[in-house]
Design an enzyme around this catalytic site. Structure first.
Site, PDB file in Angstrom:
ATOM      1  N   HIS A  58      95.084 -23.366  55.851  1.00  0.00           N
ATOM      2  CA  HIS A  58      95.232 -21.906  55.863  1.00  0.00           C
ATOM      3  C   HIS A  58      96.595 -21.428  56.321  1.00  0.00           C
ATOM      4  O   HIS A  58      96.865 -20.235  56.325  1.00  0.00           O
ATOM      5  CB  HIS A  58      94.152 -21.269  56.755  1.00  0.00           C
ATOM      6  CG  HIS A  58      94.406 -21.469  58.214  1.00  0.00           C
ATOM      7  ND1 HIS A  58      94.048 -22.618  58.866  1.00  0.00           N
ATOM      8  CD2 HIS A  58      95.001 -20.690  59.142  1.00  0.00           C
ATOM      9  CE1 HIS A  58      94.408 -22.533  60.125  1.00  0.00           C
ATOM     10  NE2 HIS A  58      94.992 -21.373  60.327  1.00  0.00           N
TER      11      HIS A  58
HETATM   12  C1  UD1 Z   1      95.081 -16.383  62.291  1.00  0.00           C
HETATM   13  C2  UD1 Z   1      96.141 -16.868  63.291  1.00  0.00           C
HETATM   14  C3  UD1 Z   1      96.325 -18.358  63.160  1.00  0.00           C
HETATM   15  C4  UD1 Z   1      95.004 -19.080  63.276  1.00  0.00           C
HETATM   16  C5  UD1 Z   1      94.031 -18.508  62.250  1.00  0.00           C
HETATM   17  C6  UD1 Z   1      92.692 -19.163  62.336  1.00  0.00           C
HETATM   18  C7  UD1 Z   1      97.970 -15.288  63.783  1.00  0.00           C
HETATM   19  C8  UD1 Z   1      99.391 -14.997  63.523  1.00  0.00           C
HETATM   20  N1  UD1 Z   1      97.426 -16.239  62.998  1.00  0.00           N
HETATM   21  O1  UD1 Z   1      95.599 -16.633  60.980  1.00  0.00           O
HETATM   22  O2  UD1 Z   1      97.178 -18.798  64.193  1.00  0.00           O
HETATM   23  O3  UD1 Z   1      95.204 -20.450  63.033  1.00  0.00           O
HETATM   24  O4  UD1 Z   1      93.892 -17.113  62.494  1.00  0.00           O
HETATM   25  O5  UD1 Z   1      91.816 -18.664  61.384  1.00  0.00           O
HETATM   26  O6  UD1 Z   1      97.378 -14.694  64.635  1.00  0.00           O
HETATM   27  N2  UD1 Z   1      90.659 -12.241  56.737  1.00  0.00           N
HETATM   28  C9  UD1 Z   1      89.374 -11.995  56.335  1.00  0.00           C
HETATM   29  N3  UD1 Z   1      88.413 -11.928  57.300  1.00  0.00           N
HETATM   30  C10 UD1 Z   1      88.664 -12.089  58.628  1.00  0.00           C
HETATM   31  C11 UD1 Z   1      89.995 -12.325  59.012  1.00  0.00           C
HETATM   32  C12 UD1 Z   1      90.977 -12.403  58.063  1.00  0.00           C
HETATM   33  O7  UD1 Z   1      89.093 -11.848  55.159  1.00  0.00           O
HETATM   34  O8  UD1 Z   1      87.733 -12.018  59.455  1.00  0.00           O
HETATM   35  C13 UD1 Z   1      91.721 -12.353  55.691  1.00  0.00           C
HETATM   36  C14 UD1 Z   1      92.484 -11.075  55.464  1.00  0.00           C
HETATM   37  O9  UD1 Z   1      92.802 -10.999  54.130  1.00  0.00           O
HETATM   38  C15 UD1 Z   1      93.765 -11.295  56.258  1.00  0.00           C
HETATM   39  C16 UD1 Z   1      93.960 -12.805  56.127  1.00  0.00           C
HETATM   40  O10 UD1 Z   1      92.636 -13.349  56.096  1.00  0.00           O
HETATM   41  O11 UD1 Z   1      94.806 -10.532  55.793  1.00  0.00           O
HETATM   42  C17 UD1 Z   1      94.729 -13.412  57.254  1.00  0.00           C
HETATM   43  O12 UD1 Z   1      94.132 -13.101  58.511  1.00  0.00           O
HETATM   44  P1  UD1 Z   1      95.039 -13.011  59.845  1.00  0.00           P
HETATM   45  O13 UD1 Z   1      94.185 -12.749  61.019  1.00  0.00           O
HETATM   46  O14 UD1 Z   1      96.197 -12.121  59.588  1.00  0.00           O
HETATM   47  O15 UD1 Z   1      95.660 -14.448  59.938  1.00  0.00           O
HETATM   48  P2  UD1 Z   1      94.990 -15.883  59.725  1.00  0.00           P
HETATM   49  O16 UD1 Z   1      95.610 -16.491  58.517  1.00  0.00           O
HETATM   50  O17 UD1 Z   1      93.509 -15.822  59.807  1.00  0.00           O
END
Ligand code: UD1
Length: 387
Positions: free
Chosen positions: A206
């Protein structure tokens, strides 16, 4: 002593669960509230973990949701400032390296509130990783830095941080693993999926550096698809990765049904189910941070598809090998493991299931002494910093 415990994203939950449990064992000394920023909000990325880990419901959910780094961090700061002003804590505890960790640290420190960082001192030296920026900002500001290993201690000292701020306690994520290991072992999930023990791999992927670029992502999937011809791969897919594979038209590499051959994708799994699959796997392929540590304790070979790691102890002492995202290097590493050529590894010092107890004992001691001397008092800090 009043404490705000902060969580935001999936990898935070298993780090905070044992801390809350240890605090609940000494209710007289510590009044603690659980604040969820809402960085992760999907049932499978958040609620499922609270249930598996038997965590109390958050007392406050800031419901910030997704957004760019600046938008997400800004929303967390605004909402968390309000909570701090209302609750007037003596201490804020943050864990890990996600945006919530960094944003709540900055907010609390600007109000003059003390902050403790659990899992401090990890460094990848890769400033392209948002987590590295979060780690640096958090550690430079925090009053108490609880570390997992000697590399972390050395990193902090090399950055000029005073020894008095660093406390080597071990690894809270391993506390959670030790507690749930037996329960997870009994699930029999791999059998339900028609898989034989040690005859399949698990995969997580991811990191933006692996999944946001079509060429890199396709290279990894081509290599893993080849692996999956002889070794089935179970891939609980992260929402970011699902979105990117769909956008790039790469879902053809996946099998949607429960087939025992190929890359089999499913929704993100709960903590216990995934622990079960990992402990019975022949190997784990990942770009996650926490899995490098969990596989080290489980004694399962881990192939990390990144150029670096902030957790070098898992390579030096544990079962982890860093291979980057080059398809050929991934294939060679998999062949090595399947041919029996891999590090057997050992469990690092203090990864013994008692890190949270050490943190809570230390805080209990330090803060009761400080309170007696009238040093820690929110009103004092807040008035000093409100101008
Ligand atoms: C975040 C953390 C990363 C961690 C990861 C674990 C930061 C910078 N990154 O990355 O260190 O390893 O979590 O999962 O804090 N989304 C959903 N549902 C959710 C959450 C996210 O659909 O419940 C999707 C959204 O499209 C979002 C994307 O995932 O834009 C990324 O989510 P985000 O929290 O920005 O970063 P992660 O890639 O999850």
């Amino acid at each position: 002593m009043k404490i705000l415990n902060v969580v935001g994203a999936r990898p935070n939950f298993m780090k905070m669960a044992p801390i809350i449990e240890a605090m609940s064992r000494c209710p007289k000394k510590m009044e603690h509230l659980l604040i969820h920023t809402g960085q992760h909000y999907d049932e499978k990325m958040s609620k499922a973990f609270f249930e598996d880990l038997d965590m109390p419901k958050p007392d406050i959910n800031l419901e910030v949701g997704s957004g760019s780094h600046a938008v997400q961090s800004g929303r967390i700061m605004m909402a968390f400032e309000h909570v701090c002003l209302q609750e007037k804590p003596d201490l804020v505890i943050v864990v890990g390296d996600v945006n919530s960790t960094m944003a709540c640290t900055i907010t609390a420190k600007k109000l003059g509130i003390r902050v403790a960082h659990v899992e401090a001192g990890l460094r990848s030296r890769d400033m392209r990783m948002p987590e590295e920026i979060n780690r640096l900002c958090t550690d430079v500001l925090c009053d108490h830095l609880f570390t997992t290993d000697r590399f972390a201690n050395e990193n902090l000292l090399a950055e000029g941080i005073s020894k008095s701020r660093i406390v080597f306690v071990g690894n809270v994520m391993i506390d959670t693993l030790v507690k749930h290991r037996e329960m997870a072992a009994g699930l029999g999930m791999h059998l339900k999926l028609g898989l034989e023990r040690r005859k399949y791999a698990t995969l997580t992927l991811h990191r933006p550096s692996n999944v946001d670029d079509r060429r890199i992502l396709e290279g990894i999937l081509v290599a893993l698809h080849e692996v999956s011809e002889s070794l089935p791969i179970i891939f609980p897919i992260h929402p970011r990765t699902r979105k990117m594979t769909e956008e790039f038209g790469l879902t053809g590499y996946f099998h949607a049904g429960a087939e025992v051959k190929g890359i089999w994708t499913c929704e993100p799994l709960g903590y216990l189910e995934f622990l079960h699959l990992n402990m019975n796997a022949a190997l784990v392929l990942t770009d996650s941070g926490g899995l490098q540590e969990e596989t080290t304790v489980l004694g399962v070979p881990c192939i990390t598809m990144r150029d670096n790691t902030e957790r070098p102890i898992t390579c030096e002492v544990g079962t982890n090998t860093i291979v980057g995202n080059d398809p050929e290097r991934i294939l060679t590493a998999v062949r090595d493991v399947l041919g029996g050529k891999y590090k057997k590894g050992q469990v690092p010092e203090l990864w013994d299931g008692r890190a949270a107890d050490r943190i809570v004992d230390w805080l209990g001691g330090a803060y009761s002494e400080a309170h007696e001397r009238g040093i820690f008092h929110f009103e004092h800090w807040a008035s000093r910093n409100s101008q």
